[in-house]
Write a protein that holds these residues in place. Structure first.
Motif, PDB file in Angstrom:
ATOM      1  N   LYS A  70       1.611   5.627   7.510  1.00 23.84           N
ATOM      2  CA  LYS A  70       2.580   4.599   7.882  1.00 23.84           C
ATOM      3  C   LYS A  70       3.876   5.185   8.416  1.00 23.84           C
ATOM      4  CE  LYS A  70       0.575   0.857   5.174  1.00 23.84           C
ATOM      5  NZ  LYS A  70      -0.114   0.245   6.314  1.00 23.84           N
ATOM      6  N   SER A  78      -1.095  10.232   9.895  1.00 23.59           N
ATOM      7  CA  SER A  78      -1.307  10.319   8.458  1.00 23.59           C
ATOM      8  C   SER A  78      -1.637  11.756   8.101  1.00 23.59           C
ATOM      9  CB  SER A  78      -2.424   9.376   8.000  1.00 23.59           C
ATOM     10  OG  SER A  78      -3.688   9.787   8.503  1.00 23.59           O
ATOM     11  N   TYR A  99       4.738  -3.167   6.802  1.00 32.43           N
ATOM     12  CA  TYR A  99       4.194  -2.620   5.551  1.00 32.43           C
ATOM     13  C   TYR A  99       4.694  -1.195   5.297  1.00 32.43           C
ATOM     14  CZ  TYR A  99       0.993  -6.540   6.320  1.00 32.43           C
ATOM     15  OH  TYR A  99       0.457  -7.774   6.570  1.00 32.43           O
ATOM     16  N   THR A 135      -4.673   7.312  10.614  1.00 33.02           N
ATOM     17  CA  THR A 135      -4.362   6.124   9.821  1.00 33.02           C
ATOM     18  C   THR A 135      -4.371   6.436   8.336  1.00 33.02           C
ATOM     19  OG1 THR A 135      -6.671   5.446   9.584  1.00 33.02           O
ATOM     20  CG2 THR A 135      -5.499   4.713  11.569  1.00 33.02           C
ATOM     21  N   GLN A 169       2.224   3.770   1.366  1.00 33.64           N
ATOM     22  CA  GLN A 169       3.264   2.740   1.437  1.00 33.64           C
ATOM     23  C   GLN A 169       4.515   3.117   0.650  1.00 33.64           C
ATOM     24  OE1 GLN A 169       2.410  -1.516   1.294  1.00 33.64           O
ATOM     25  NE2 GLN A 169       0.229  -1.086   1.293  1.00 33.64           N
ATOM     26  N   ALA A 214       5.695   0.966   7.579  1.00 32.63           N
ATOM     27  CA  ALA A 214       5.509   1.888   8.704  1.00 32.63           C
ATOM     28  C   ALA A 214       6.788   2.052   9.515  1.00 32.63           C
ATOM     29  CB  ALA A 214       4.368   1.409   9.607  1.00 32.63           C
TER      30      ALA A 214
END
Length: 407
Positions: free
Chosen positions: A259, A269, A53, A109, A233, A55
């Motif tokens: 990510k 993050s 996704y 995160t 993202q 990352a």
């Protein structure tokens, strides 16, 4: 001696027996990876067209990132923010510079970054804008995806993410994505922020009208409201620019990042903004034991330095244009729509021939790993290090799958 089928079956069975069933993965068991390719437990190779996704934007086992992690592992990995560490300062300084901002709030995160951004926006509303206590509201979009915490799913309109997890957190107003007039109408004296994905990922790589983000930027300035861009993202090279906001010349008040910031190695993050916004936080009002840890900061610093060269962005821009052209050529031959930017595409399978899941299973059998979302849509997001020949091969496999499905 176990057969290759036994190895895959046993690995999946063991995982299914002892892991909560909150995912529905494809039946492939990945054991190793290098660059844009992964290998399963049976030795079969697959082109990774999901990159966790986004990352793994910089590829599996990226040598620069692995070297940074290994070097830091030999020194120190965690101090907590009770003490300073020698990696955090360089990381936040260079990340702030990359973003053109003053300050960084490091977290782990993506969902933590979103939650932190919400807290910062509310604190700014009460302490700077003068909103009455507990009256702050934040405007969000239909089709949004910002994470899975209870506050975040409170403003999701996806039944799978939302239903049966209440009671829900108040303080959010939902308007149609892409409709700046609806945002304007929803703003009142207690609105502290507009939270938006510049391109919606989970919704199917939905690109808003080109005027949408500039109009949001203008009206949020006019109405004294923060613009918060969730680039978890879409950011860090994926769309052919450092941030998707750059594609339309917009600079938000807060960036939410995650990510790819951890290089696919550790969760990293951040909330990034200027001092007049992030400066509202004072000691004891927010924190994270692992946020800003030396290992994450060392990897994140190397990610920032790679992006500072502009090379990943240029590569994603050039390869993405090629990918989009190839995909558009399949519309009418099993695809009904293609959307995207850079090396990020959402393709809609003709529902008369297959679901997105069925198409992904067929692609997997041909050595391409992709992931469906919301029925007929497949997301394609290969690592930026992918070769053009590999992209062409992947599209060839998709074309063959569509031909098989059409019969």
């Amino acid at each position: 001696m176990k057969t290759t089928t036994d190895r895959t079956t046993d690995a999946i069975a063991l995982e299914d027996e002892h892991t909560a069933h909150n995912y529905h993965p494809l039946p492939v068991v990945v054991a190793s990876g290098e660059g844009a390719w992964v290998t399963d437990v049976e030795g079969r190779r697959y082109l990774d067209c999901l990159a966790a996704y986004s990352a793994v934007n910089f590829g599996h086992g990226n040598p620069r990132l692995i070297a940074a992690a290994r070097e830091q592992l030999d020194r120190i990995t965690l101090t907590s923010r009770a003490f300073h560490n020698d990696r955090l300062g360089p990381f936040v300084t260079e990340l702030a510079a990359l973003c053109g901002k003053d300050m960084v709030l490091p977290m782990n995160t993506g969902a933590e970054a979103v939650e932190s951004g919400i807290k910062v926006a509310r604190a700014w509303g009460y302490r700077v804008k003068g909103v009455a206590p507990d009256a702050a509201n934040i405007i969000v979009m239909t089709g949004n995806f910002h994470g899975r915490t209870t506050t975040i799913i409170s403003f999701s309109d996806d039944p799978d993410a939302h239903d049966d997890f209440g009671p829900y957190t108040p303080g959010f107003r939902m308007v149609p994505y892409g409709d700046a007039a609806a945002v304007d109408a929803a703003i009142d004296e207690n609105t502290v922020a507009v939270l938006v994905e510049p391109i919606q990922g989970e919704a199917g790589i939905v690109v808003p009208p080109v005027e949408f983000l500039p109009e949001l930027r203008a009206l949020t300035r006019e109405r004294n409201v923060l613009l918060i861009a969730d680039e978890i993202q879409s950011g860090l090279g994926r769309v052919g620019a450092t941030f998707a906001c750059e594609l339309v010349g917009v600079v938000p008040d807060l960036y939410l990042l995650g990510k790819a910031l951890g290089g696919g190695i550790v969760p990293v993050s951040a909330v990034v903004g200027d001092r007049d916004v992030l400066g509202v936080l004072q000691p004891g009002q927010h924190g994270s034991t692992f946020g800003g840890n030396p290992l994450g900061a060392a990897v994140g610093l190397e990610v920032v330095r790679m992006l500072a060269t502009g090379e990943p962005q240029e590569r994603a821009r050039a390869l993405g244009a090629h990918l989009q052209d190839r995909l558009v050529s399949l519309v009418g031959s099993g695809l009904v729509a293609v959307r995207g930017a850079g090396l990020w595409a959402g393709v809609d399978i003709d529902p008369a021939i297959a679901t997105g899941r069925e198409a992904c299973e067929a692609l997997m059998r041909r050595g391409v790993l992709a992931k469906d979302t919301h029925g007929p849509t497949i997301r394609l997001a290969p690592p930026i290090v992918v070769e053009q020949a590999d992209l062409d091969w992947a599209v060839d496999q998709l074309e063959a799958v569509l031909a098989e499905l059409r019969g």
